[in-house]
Design a protein around this motif. Structure first.
Motif, PDB file in Angstrom:
ATOM      1  N   LYS A 107      35.260  44.738  44.523  1.00 23.76           N
ATOM      2  CA  LYS A 107      36.579  44.659  43.879  1.00 23.76           C
ATOM      3  C   LYS A 107      36.764  43.311  43.192  1.00 23.76           C
ATOM      4  CE  LYS A 107      38.828  48.096  46.752  1.00 23.76           C
ATOM      5  NZ  LYS A 107      39.760  48.378  47.839  1.00 23.76           N
ATOM      6  N   VAL A 108      36.251  42.253  43.801  1.00 21.88           N
ATOM      7  CA  VAL A 108      36.337  40.937  43.164  1.00 21.88           C
ATOM      8  C   VAL A 108      35.525  40.934  41.873  1.00 21.88           C
ATOM      9  CG1 VAL A 108      35.687  38.500  43.379  1.00 21.88           C
ATOM     10  CG2 VAL A 108      36.884  39.633  45.248  1.00 21.88           C
ATOM     11  N   ALA A 109      34.325  41.500  41.923  1.00 20.85           N
ATOM     12  CA  ALA A 109      33.483  41.557  40.719  1.00 20.85           C
ATOM     13  C   ALA A 109      34.164  42.372  39.617  1.00 20.85           C
ATOM     14  CB  ALA A 109      32.123  42.156  41.059  1.00 20.85           C
ATOM     15  N   ASP A 110      34.759  43.500  39.999  1.00 24.44           N
ATOM     16  CA  ASP A 110      35.480  44.322  39.012  1.00 24.44           C
ATOM     17  C   ASP A 110      36.675  43.566  38.445  1.00 24.44           C
ATOM     18  OD1 ASP A 110      33.672  46.364  39.495  1.00 24.44           O
ATOM     19  OD2 ASP A 110      35.041  47.522  40.781  1.00 24.44           O
ATOM     20  N   GLU A 124      36.977  40.338  38.133  1.00 21.03           N
ATOM     21  CA  GLU A 124      36.497  39.297  37.223  1.00 21.03           C
ATOM     22  C   GLU A 124      36.216  39.874  35.835  1.00 21.03           C
ATOM     23  OE1 GLU A 124      34.444  36.113  40.285  1.00 21.03           O
ATOM     24  OE2 GLU A 124      33.253  37.816  39.624  1.00 21.03           O
ATOM     25  N   GLU A 125      35.684  41.087  35.797  1.00 18.46           N
ATOM     26  CA  GLU A 125      35.465  41.745  34.499  1.00 18.46           C
ATOM     27  C   GLU A 125      36.798  42.034  33.813  1.00 18.46           C
ATOM     28  OE1 GLU A 125      32.998  45.212  34.918  1.00 18.46           O
ATOM     29  OE2 GLU A 125      31.401  44.087  35.904  1.00 18.46           O
ATOM     30  N   LEU A 126      37.782  42.464  34.588  1.00 15.87           N
ATOM     31  CA  LEU A 126      39.101  42.738  34.008  1.00 15.87           C
ATOM     32  C   LEU A 126      39.764  41.455  33.513  1.00 15.87           C
ATOM     33  CD1 LEU A 126      40.390  45.364  36.588  1.00 15.87           C
ATOM     34  CD2 LEU A 126      39.870  45.771  34.172  1.00 15.87           C
ATOM     35  N   ILE A 127      39.526  40.355  34.206  1.00 13.88           N
ATOM     36  CA  ILE A 127      40.080  39.072  33.756  1.00 13.88           C
ATOM     37  C   ILE A 127      39.472  38.690  32.412  1.00 13.88           C
ATOM     38  CG2 ILE A 127      40.128  36.589  34.250  1.00 13.88           C
ATOM     39  CD1 ILE A 127      40.445  37.372  37.245  1.00 13.88           C
ATOM     40  N   GLU A 128      38.179  38.913  32.267  1.00 12.46           N
ATOM     41  CA  GLU A 128      37.524  38.624  30.982  1.00 12.46           C
ATOM     42  C   GLU A 128      38.125  39.462  29.859  1.00 12.46           C
ATOM     43  OE1 GLU A 128      33.272  38.955  31.213  1.00 12.46           O
ATOM     44  OE2 GLU A 128      33.170  37.636  32.947  1.00 12.46           O
ATOM     45  N   LYS A 129      38.556  40.674  30.186  1.00 16.52           N
ATOM     46  CA  LYS A 129      39.170  41.563  29.198  1.00 16.52           C
ATOM     47  C   LYS A 129      40.674  41.316  29.085  1.00 16.52           C
ATOM     48  CE  LYS A 129      35.815  45.213  30.097  1.00 16.52           C
ATOM     49  NZ  LYS A 129      35.614  46.558  30.659  1.00 16.52           N
ATOM     50  N   GLU A 130      41.163  40.297  29.801  1.00 15.66           N
ATOM     51  CA  GLU A 130      42.569  39.905  29.808  1.00 15.66           C
ATOM     52  C   GLU A 130      43.489  40.998  30.344  1.00 15.66           C
ATOM     53  OE1 GLU A 130      43.756  38.175  26.100  1.00 15.66           O
ATOM     54  OE2 GLU A 130      42.118  36.722  26.121  1.00 15.66           O
ATOM     55  N   ASN A 131      42.956  41.820  31.230  1.00 14.05           N
ATOM     56  CA  ASN A 131      43.761  42.833  31.911  1.00 14.05           C
ATOM     57  C   ASN A 131      44.164  42.236  33.262  1.00 14.05           C
ATOM     58  OD1 ASN A 131      44.926  45.079  33.027  1.00 14.05           O
ATOM     59  ND2 ASN A 131      43.311  46.483  32.391  1.00 14.05           N
ATOM     60  N   TYR A 132      45.064  41.272  33.209  1.00 14.13           N
ATOM     61  CA  TYR A 132      45.407  40.463  34.367  1.00 14.13           C
ATOM     62  C   TYR A 132      46.147  41.240  35.447  1.00 14.13           C
ATOM     63  CZ  TYR A 132      44.258  36.703  31.123  1.00 14.13           C
ATOM     64  OH  TYR A 132      43.626  35.884  30.211  1.00 14.13           O
ATOM     65  N   ARG A 164      45.895  43.304  41.020  1.00 15.87           N
ATOM     66  CA  ARG A 164      45.980  44.356  42.041  1.00 15.87           C
ATOM     67  C   ARG A 164      44.660  44.500  42.791  1.00 15.87           C
ATOM     68  NH1 ARG A 164      48.234  47.838  37.832  1.00 15.87           N
ATOM     69  NH2 ARG A 164      50.401  47.239  37.646  1.00 15.87           N
ATOM     70  N   LEU A 165      43.565  44.507  42.045  1.00 16.04           N
ATOM     71  CA  LEU A 165      42.249  44.613  42.678  1.00 16.04           C
ATOM     72  C   LEU A 165      41.977  43.430  43.596  1.00 16.04           C
ATOM     73  CD1 LEU A 165      39.648  45.957  40.079  1.00 16.04           C
ATOM     74  CD2 LEU A 165      40.283  46.947  42.267  1.00 16.04           C
ATOM     75  N   LEU A 166      42.376  42.256  43.174  1.00 20.69           N
ATOM     76  CA  LEU A 166      42.159  41.072  43.992  1.00 20.69           C
ATOM     77  C   LEU A 166      42.986  41.125  45.272  1.00 20.69           C
ATOM     78  CD1 LEU A 166      41.992  38.439  41.146  1.00 20.69           C
ATOM     79  CD2 LEU A 166      40.110  39.135  42.645  1.00 20.69           C
ATOM     80  N   GLU A 167      44.187  41.658  45.188  1.00 19.12           N
ATOM     81  CA  GLU A 167      45.005  41.826  46.395  1.00 19.12           C
ATOM     82  C   GLU A 167      44.326  42.803  47.350  1.00 19.12           C
ATOM     83  OE1 GLU A 167      48.773  43.051  44.818  1.00 19.12           O
ATOM     84  OE2 GLU A 167      49.320  41.020  44.225  1.00 19.12           O
ATOM     85  N   GLN A 168      43.792  43.889  46.802  1.00 20.82           N
ATOM     86  CA  GLN A 168      43.085  44.866  47.637  1.00 20.82           C
ATOM     87  C   GLN A 168      41.831  44.244  48.251  1.00 20.82           C
ATOM     88  OE1 GLN A 168      42.294  48.245  45.129  1.00 20.82           O
ATOM     89  NE2 GLN A 168      44.455  48.674  44.794  1.00 20.82           N
ATOM     90  N   ALA A 169      41.120  43.460  47.467  1.00 24.73           N
ATOM     91  CA  ALA A 169      39.906  42.804  47.966  1.00 24.73           C
ATOM     92  C   ALA A 169      40.237  41.852  49.105  1.00 24.73           C
ATOM     93  CB  ALA A 169      39.208  42.054  46.835  1.00 24.73           C
ATOM     94  N   THR A 170      41.339  41.128  48.968  1.00 26.37           N
ATOM     95  CA  THR A 170      41.760  40.209  50.022  1.00 26.37           C
ATOM     96  C   THR A 170      42.043  40.966  51.316  1.00 26.37           C
ATOM     97  OG1 THR A 170      42.681  38.662  48.411  1.00 26.37           O
ATOM     98  CG2 THR A 170      43.496  38.484  50.674  1.00 26.37           C
ATOM     99  N   VAL A 171      42.772  42.059  51.207  1.00 25.50           N
ATOM    100  CA  VAL A 171      43.097  42.854  52.396  1.00 25.50           C
ATOM    101  C   VAL A 171      41.828  43.444  53.006  1.00 25.50           C
ATOM    102  CG1 VAL A 171      44.306  44.927  53.202  1.00 25.50           C
ATOM    103  CG2 VAL A 171      45.452  43.332  51.662  1.00 25.50           C
ATOM    104  N   ASP A 172      40.939  43.958  52.176  1.00 24.62           N
ATOM    105  CA  ASP A 172      39.676  44.513  52.682  1.00 24.62           C
ATOM    106  C   ASP A 172      38.870  43.452  53.423  1.00 24.62           C
ATOM    107  OD1 ASP A 172      40.311  46.951  51.558  1.00 24.62           O
ATOM    108  OD2 ASP A 172      38.877  46.805  49.901  1.00 24.62           O
TER     109      ASP A 172
END
Length: 124
Positions: A63-66, A68-76, A81-89
């Motif tokens: 999820k962190v890797a995904d 990071e790709e979204l950040i590069e595409k500026e889909n912040y 949301r993915l980073l929050e899920q990754a943190t909980v996981d």
């Protein structure tokens, strides 16, 4: 009057589009969430999550890797949301690892107690 009404309608639609577009792109880079997720993963690894909860840890890392790709595409927003899920996981993986280690320690203590009981009984 009809022409005025249609121009007013067009201006209203344009105004709404600008507002909606502004809201959609107003999300900030989730750099703090990225750091939090990476820290949670490091803590999970320190708790031996690779051994006890590898699937959950891998999900967090993916999820962190995904994200990071979204950040590069500026889909912040979606990245956040993915980073929050990754943190909980990652936190869950660490907590489950700690729980498993604690259970193992309790089992070892119980075995030692039982061994001591048997020795005491044999001496009597």
């Amino acid at each position: 009057m009809n022409k005025h009404t249609s121009m007013l309608g067009a201006a209203s639609i344009l105004g709404i589009a600008v507002i909606v577009g502004g809201c959609a792109s107003s999300a900030e880079r989730p750099d703090g969430k990225l750091q939090t997720a990476e820290s949670a993963i490091q803590q999970a690894v320190s708790s031996d999550a690779r051994e006890f909860e590898p699937v959950l840890l891998n999900q967090a890392q993916n999820k962190v890797a995904d994200a990071e790709e979204l950040i590069e595409k500026e889909n912040y927003r979606q990245a956040g949301r993915l980073l929050e899920q990754a943190t909980v996981d990652a936190q869950l993986a660490g907590a489950r690892s700690d729980t498993t280690k604690a259970k193992q320690a309790v089992e070892e203590i119980n075995r030692s107690i039982e061994s001591l009981r048997q020795r005491i009984e044999n001496r009597q």
